[in-house]
Design a protein around this motif. Sequence first.
Motif, mmCIF file in Angstrom:
data_model
loop_
_atom_site.group_PDB
_atom_site.id
_atom_site.type_symbol
_atom_site.label_atom_id
_atom_site.label_comp_id
_atom_site.label_asym_id
_atom_site.label_seq_id
_atom_site.Cartn_x
_atom_site.Cartn_y
_atom_site.Cartn_z
ATOM 1 N N GLY A 191 26.171 35.828 37.739
ATOM 2 C CA GLY A 191 27.373 36.512 37.296
ATOM 3 C C GLY A 191 27.336 36.735 35.798
ATOM 4 N N ARG A 231 33.608 31.788 48.189
ATOM 5 C CA ARG A 231 33.372 33.175 47.790
ATOM 6 C C ARG A 231 34.464 34.119 48.280
ATOM 7 N NH1 ARG A 231 28.539 30.668 48.809
ATOM 8 N NH2 ARG A 231 27.081 30.752 47.081
ATOM 9 N N ALA A 265 34.385 43.095 43.144
ATOM 10 C CA ALA A 265 34.147 41.874 42.379
ATOM 11 C C ALA A 265 33.750 40.784 43.369
ATOM 12 C CB ALA A 265 35.396 41.452 41.618
ATOM 13 N N HIS A 266 32.588 40.201 43.166
ATOM 14 C CA HIS A 266 32.121 39.075 43.980
ATOM 15 C C HIS A 266 32.442 37.813 43.184
ATOM 16 C CE1 HIS A 266 29.861 42.579 45.364
ATOM 17 N NE2 HIS A 266 30.000 42.009 46.549
ATOM 18 N N VAL A 267 33.429 37.063 43.657
ATOM 19 C CA VAL A 267 33.987 35.939 42.914
ATOM 20 C C VAL A 267 33.654 34.639 43.624
ATOM 21 C CG1 VAL A 267 36.139 34.921 42.054
ATOM 22 C CG2 VAL A 267 35.868 37.403 42.081
ATOM 23 N N GLU A 268 33.316 33.624 42.841
ATOM 24 C CA GLU A 268 33.112 32.271 43.364
ATOM 25 C C GLU A 268 34.080 31.322 42.664
ATOM 26 O OE1 GLU A 268 28.352 32.332 44.393
ATOM 27 O OE2 GLU A 268 29.026 31.211 42.654
ATOM 28 N N ASN A 320 40.810 42.450 39.897
ATOM 29 C CA ASN A 320 39.540 43.113 39.628
ATOM 30 C C ASN A 320 39.848 44.379 38.833
ATOM 31 O OD1 ASN A 320 37.138 44.481 39.593
ATOM 32 N ND2 ASN A 320 36.898 44.581 41.801
ATOM 33 N N VAL A 344 37.197 39.954 35.757
ATOM 34 C CA VAL A 344 38.439 39.818 36.511
ATOM 35 C C VAL A 344 39.446 39.086 35.626
ATOM 36 C CG1 VAL A 344 37.403 39.821 38.817
ATOM 37 C CG2 VAL A 344 37.703 37.670 37.631
ATOM 38 N N SER A 397 32.344 35.482 38.281
ATOM 39 C CA SER A 397 32.398 36.809 38.888
ATOM 40 C C SER A 397 31.273 37.671 38.332
ATOM 41 C CB SER A 397 33.749 37.459 38.593
ATOM 42 O OG SER A 397 33.798 38.775 39.112
ATOM 43 N N ASP A 398 30.847 38.649 39.135
ATOM 44 C CA ASP A 398 29.805 39.552 38.659
ATOM 45 C C ASP A 398 30.369 40.727 37.861
ATOM 46 O OD1 ASP A 398 30.964 40.742 40.884
ATOM 47 O OD2 ASP A 398 29.076 41.418 41.755
ATOM 48 N N LYS A 413 32.556 34.235 33.405
ATOM 49 C CA LYS A 413 32.866 32.888 33.883
ATOM 50 C C LYS A 413 34.023 32.326 33.073
ATOM 51 C CE LYS A 413 30.417 28.635 34.975
ATOM 52 N NZ LYS A 413 29.108 27.974 34.957
ATOM 53 N N LEU A 454 43.995 36.966 41.057
ATOM 54 C CA LEU A 454 42.705 37.472 40.603
ATOM 55 C C LEU A 454 42.761 38.990 40.647
ATOM 56 C CD1 LEU A 454 40.639 35.073 42.855
ATOM 57 C CD2 LEU A 454 40.867 34.875 40.387
#
Length: 104
Positions: free
Chosen positions: A6, A50, A32-35, A26, A88, A84-85, A9, A24
């Motif tokens: 990502g 995820r 948005a790929h969020v962890e 975006n 966000v 996140s990539d 962070k 959250l």
Amino acid sequence: MSTMVGNWKMAIADGCMPGDQLSLLNVSSGNAHVELTFCAEGGQPLGPFRLIIPPQRTQSPILEDLVDSGLPSPSLPYSVVVVSDVPVLVQPHPADQKLRRSAA
């Protein structure tokens, strides 16, 4: 801690409690790929959990629901690491100040 590569962070270290929510948002034009990873004193980190947030949309998960009540104790505060990539915006909401959901 994260298996996703990502470029964004952040950590919420003020002590979230079970039942709290995160908003959250975006702000990008792609998914948005969020962890989310949960860390409590004296315990192993839980996650990553995820989520995929569509472009220019918001999700507001209840943190406890993400981990199936696997947080150590209802009275033990924990921190949340968000990766996140894409960028966000993140805003925590304590359980006693739940977000109002409009009827759609």
